[in-house]
Design a protein around this motif. Structure first.
Motif, PDB file in Angstrom:
ATOM      1  N   GLY A 165     -14.768  20.738 -21.635  1.00  0.00           N
ATOM      2  CA  GLY A 165     -14.157  20.618 -20.779  1.00  0.00           C
ATOM      3  C   GLY A 165     -13.786  18.849 -20.838  1.00  0.00           C
ATOM      4  N   VAL A 166     -13.609  18.049 -19.533  1.00  0.00           N
ATOM      5  CA  VAL A 166     -13.765  16.932 -19.635  1.00  0.00           C
ATOM      6  C   VAL A 166     -14.290  15.823 -19.873  1.00  0.00           C
ATOM      7  N   ALA A 167     -15.935  17.011 -19.963  1.00  0.00           N
ATOM      8  CA  ALA A 167     -17.352  15.766 -20.890  1.00  0.00           C
ATOM      9  C   ALA A 167     -16.440  15.201 -22.169  1.00  0.00           C
ATOM     10  N   GLY A 168     -15.775  16.547 -22.419  1.00  0.00           N
ATOM     11  CA  GLY A 168     -15.435  15.381 -23.710  1.00  0.00           C
ATOM     12  C   GLY A 168     -13.897  15.059 -23.891  1.00  0.00           C
ATOM     13  N   ALA A 169     -13.140  14.193 -22.650  1.00  0.00           N
ATOM     14  CA  ALA A 169     -12.115  13.675 -23.079  1.00  0.00           C
ATOM     15  C   ALA A 169     -12.206  12.309 -23.860  1.00  0.00           C
ATOM     16  N   ASN A 170     -13.572  11.308 -23.844  1.00  0.00           N
ATOM     17  CA  ASN A 170     -13.718  10.264 -24.330  1.00  0.00           C
ATOM     18  C   ASN A 170     -14.678  11.379 -25.759  1.00  0.00           C
ATOM     19  N   ILE A 171     -15.084  10.324 -26.979  1.00  0.00           N
ATOM     20  CA  ILE A 171     -16.039  10.795 -28.193  1.00  0.00           C
ATOM     21  C   ILE A 171     -16.523   9.364 -28.178  1.00  0.00           C
ATOM     22  N   VAL A 172     -18.485   9.224 -28.472  1.00  0.00           N
ATOM     23  CA  VAL A 172     -18.443   8.196 -29.287  1.00  0.00           C
ATOM     24  C   VAL A 172     -18.667   9.251 -30.939  1.00  0.00           C
ATOM     25  N   ILE A 173     -18.715   8.488 -31.372  1.00  0.00           N
ATOM     26  CA  ILE A 173     -18.969   8.660 -33.327  1.00  0.00           C
ATOM     27  C   ILE A 173     -19.918   7.697 -33.769  1.00  0.00           C
ATOM     28  N   GLN A 174     -21.266   8.416 -33.906  1.00  0.00           N
ATOM     29  CA  GLN A 174     -21.964   6.961 -34.837  1.00  0.00           C
ATOM     30  C   GLN A 174     -22.814   7.721 -36.113  1.00  0.00           C
ATOM     31  N   GLU A 175     -23.048   6.988 -36.429  1.00  0.00           N
ATOM     32  CA  GLU A 175     -22.728   7.658 -38.637  1.00  0.00           C
ATOM     33  C   GLU A 175     -24.082   8.317 -38.237  1.00  0.00           C
ATOM     34  N   PHE A 176     -25.014   8.899 -39.165  1.00  0.00           N
ATOM     35  CA  PHE A 176     -25.522  10.114 -39.237  1.00  0.00           C
ATOM     36  C   PHE A 176     -26.972   9.014 -39.253  1.00  0.00           C
ATOM     37  N   LEU A 177     -28.156   9.191 -39.079  1.00  0.00           N
ATOM     38  CA  LEU A 177     -29.401   8.430 -39.132  1.00  0.00           C
ATOM     39  C   LEU A 177     -30.242   9.120 -39.687  1.00  0.00           C
ATOM     40  N   GLU A 178     -30.920   8.972 -40.658  1.00  0.00           N
ATOM     41  CA  GLU A 178     -31.860  10.063 -40.676  1.00  0.00           C
ATOM     42  C   GLU A 178     -33.233   9.170 -40.795  1.00  0.00           C
ATOM     43  N   GLY A 179     -34.194   9.906 -40.006  1.00  0.00           N
ATOM     44  CA  GLY A 179     -35.798   9.496 -39.985  1.00  0.00           C
ATOM     45  C   GLY A 179     -36.708  10.564 -39.042  1.00  0.00           C
ATOM     46  N   MET A 180     -37.316  10.293 -38.698  1.00  0.00           N
ATOM     47  CA  MET A 180     -37.767  10.643 -37.770  1.00  0.00           C
ATOM     48  C   MET A 180     -37.638  10.724 -36.208  1.00  0.00           C
ATOM     49  N   GLU A 181     -37.837  11.453 -35.331  1.00  0.00           N
ATOM     50  CA  GLU A 181     -36.746  11.579 -34.035  1.00  0.00           C
ATOM     51  C   GLU A 181     -38.174  11.242 -33.163  1.00  0.00           C
ATOM     52  N   ILE A 182     -38.329  10.604 -32.502  1.00  0.00           N
ATOM     53  CA  ILE A 182     -39.261  10.457 -31.199  1.00  0.00           C
ATOM     54  C   ILE A 182     -38.708   9.473 -29.770  1.00  0.00           C
ATOM     55  N   SER A 183     -39.352  10.307 -28.726  1.00  0.00           N
ATOM     56  CA  SER A 183     -38.855   9.858 -27.609  1.00  0.00           C
ATOM     57  C   SER A 183     -39.636   8.813 -27.051  1.00  0.00           C
ATOM     58  N   LEU A 184     -39.174   7.706 -26.486  1.00  0.00           N
ATOM     59  CA  LEU A 184     -40.291   6.511 -25.764  1.00  0.00           C
ATOM     60  C   LEU A 184     -39.128   6.913 -24.491  1.00  0.00           C
ATOM     61  N   HIS A 185     -40.501   6.851 -22.606  1.00  0.00           N
ATOM     62  CA  HIS A 185     -40.156   6.458 -21.435  1.00  0.00           C
ATOM     63  C   HIS A 185     -40.893   5.744 -21.209  1.00  0.00           C
ATOM     64  N   ALA A 186     -39.647   4.414 -19.882  1.00  0.00           N
ATOM     65  CA  ALA A 186     -40.539   3.163 -19.995  1.00  0.00           C
ATOM     66  C   ALA A 186     -39.991   3.449 -18.313  1.00  0.00           C
ATOM     67  N   LEU A 187     -40.671   3.928 -17.596  1.00  0.00           N
ATOM     68  CA  LEU A 187     -40.645   3.728 -15.996  1.00  0.00           C
ATOM     69  C   LEU A 187     -39.848   2.135 -15.380  1.00  0.00           C
ATOM     70  N   CYS A 188     -38.849   2.075 -14.639  1.00  0.00           N
ATOM     71  CA  CYS A 188     -38.558   0.715 -14.457  1.00  0.00           C
ATOM     72  C   CYS A 188     -38.176   0.947 -12.608  1.00  0.00           C
ATOM     73  N   ASP A 189     -38.468  -0.079 -12.773  1.00  0.00           N
ATOM     74  CA  ASP A 189     -37.726  -0.700 -11.193  1.00  0.00           C
ATOM     75  C   ASP A 189     -36.755  -2.315 -10.851  1.00  0.00           C
ATOM     76  N   GLY A 190     -35.999  -1.936 -10.973  1.00  0.00           N
ATOM     77  CA  GLY A 190     -34.938  -3.095 -11.397  1.00  0.00           C
ATOM     78  C   GLY A 190     -34.939  -4.398 -12.174  1.00  0.00           C
ATOM     79  N   LYS A 191     -36.159  -4.453 -11.798  1.00  0.00           N
ATOM     80  CA  LYS A 191     -36.275  -5.652 -13.107  1.00  0.00           C
ATOM     81  C   LYS A 191     -37.932  -5.228 -14.001  1.00  0.00           C
TER      82      LYS A 191
END
Ligand code: AMP
Ligand code: GLY
Length: 429
Positions: A184-210
């Protein structure tokens, strides 16, 4: 403090469980919650957490409820209400709500916005282009030999990313999203990224605006089947920490992302209060951001919160009130593992209403917690009510022990068609 948590999955159960341990919590609701959340009690006064039958995207009714109950803090779990502007609406009505406002939530709700931001402020990411024109998109994909990720700009229930290995696949993906409007409209624009190879991990950071405070590492298992085969899912299991980044590398990676992020937000007038969750590919030329989420990961939250030693009410409060600089995040050195038990057929179609047995036995083991994701109460029984049903979590002195205990708990729990991966955390061992 009276707290309202919004959402109904395993992430929200983990949030409720941890918030309920705080002596600040005197009354708690979850909208809409699930059968596991409805069993949680507050440490302060043993009061049960009350599930209220209001959808996480029903902003007007949630607002009325929070106002009527005089909630002191509202905690938003999922991405959709954030993208709809729940934080702006509640703040306008004088309520204290935790999570990014609509502008800040764009880091997740618009991949074009995120990609442009990363490039503008020098956050390490894939080589990429953003397009609304199919011919230009195909020309760029050709410059990558078709080896790329084609991403719908907007939220698409986690399905808006097509990985391509050839020009034929890339052309098809571009046509499907941009021309055929598969999302639907979520696809009115797209990003194309080069395919990256490697191990995928998740990071999190708690933010307060500063200030942004980095969490330890974790790793999700997004594919449905063992050995990272099968369809992409919301996540079949997680563990924390991962051995793939040392403490020093984590600090360095965090700095390379969070310093330009904070600087960019200041320049662009973005007030980011909440969790920034970058998905990272560990490539040969260093860690690169694949995407940003603007919320806690699910099931990352289920392995982070058992390791968190701080009072979560105090942390979220500091994130709302811009006082995170004074706070130090404290993490248990233990490792944690979460194995997701899903309905047969997930991530495709699946039945609901299957009786779950063994939960009572499972609850007896120390240093474990069965977080409910898609469950409901039916008479005296707890039944399946979603694709991801349970997040069976254990923590122990090392990853191997945590993994063994998590799977020992899984063995105690049964429902018709239950499906889970047998190799959560195996990559790290
Ligand atoms: P995203 O929603 O952008 O994180 O993409 C969903 C999944 O697609 C990620 O978890 C990755 O496994 C994969 N992916 C996304 N972008 C890339 C990329 N540039 N190269 C390789 N895999 C990718
Ligand atoms: N763990 C995947 C997600 O929360 O998006």
């Amino acid at each position: 403090m009276k707290i309202l948590v919004i959402g109904s999955g395993g992430r929200e159960h983990a949030l409720v469980w941890k918030l309920a341990q705080s002596p600040h919590a005197t009354q708690m609701w979850c909208a809409p919650g699930n059968a596991g959340i409805a069993q949680e009690r507050l440490a302060k006064n043993s009061a049960l957490v009350e599930c209220v039958n209001l959808g996480a995207e029903d902003l007007p009714k949630l607002l009325v409820f929070a106002q009527e109950k005089k909630a002191d803090l509202i905690v938003v779990g999922p991405d959709n209400p954030l993208a709809l502007g729940i934080v702006d609406l509640f703040q306008k009505n004088g309520l204290r709500i935790w999570g990014p406002n609509q502008k800040a939530a764009q880091f997740e709700s618009s991949k074009v916005f995120s990609q442009n931001f990363m490039e503008k402020y020098g956050i390490p990411t894939a080589r990429a282009g953003t397009f609304s024109d199919a011919a230009l998109a195909k020309k760029f994909a050709a410059s990558l030999d078709g080896k790329c990720a084609v991403k719908a700009d907007g939220l698409a229930l986690g399905k808006g990313v097509l990985i391509c290995a050839s020009m034929a696949e890339a052309n098809k993906a571009i046509d499907e999203i941009l021309v055929g409007r598969a999302f639907g409209v979520a696809g009115a624009n797209i990003v194309i990224q080069e395919f990256l190879e490697g191990m995928e991990i998740s990071l999190h950071a708690l933010c307060d605006g500063k200030t942004a405070k980095l969490f330890p590492t974790s790793q999700d298992h997004k594919r449905a089947l063992d050995g990272d085969r099968g369809l992409n899912t919301g996540g079949m299991g997680t563990y924390s920490p991962t051995p793939f980044l040392t403490e020093t590398q984590l600090a360095e990676t965090g700095r390379k992302i969070l310093e330009p992020f904070t600087r960019g937000c200041a320049v662009e007038g973005i007030d980011f209060h909440g969790i920034l969750y970058p998905g990272i590919m560990l490539t040969k030329s260093g860690p690169k951001v694949l995407e940003f989420n603007a919320r806690f990961g699910d099931p990352e939250t289920q392995v982070y919160l058992p390791r968190l030693e701080n009072d979560l009410v105090e942390l979220l409060d500091a994130s709302v009130s811009e006082s995170l600089a004074k706070v130090e995040l404290k993490w248990s050195p233990m490792s944690s593992v979460c194995v997701v038990m899903a309905s047969g057929g997930y991530p495709g179609s699946y039945p609901k209403g299957k009786v779950i047995t063994g939960l009572y036995e499972a609850a007896k083991l120390p240093n474990t917690k069965v977080f409910h994701a898609g469950t409901a109460k039916s008479g005296n029984e707890i039944v399946t009510n979603g694709g991801r049903v349970l997040g069976v979590t254990a923590w122990a002195k090392d990853l191997k022990s945590a993994q063994a205990v998590a799977y020992a708990v899984v063995e105690k729990i049964h429902f018709d068609g239950a499906h889970f991966r047998r190799d959560i955390a195996a990559k790290a061992l």
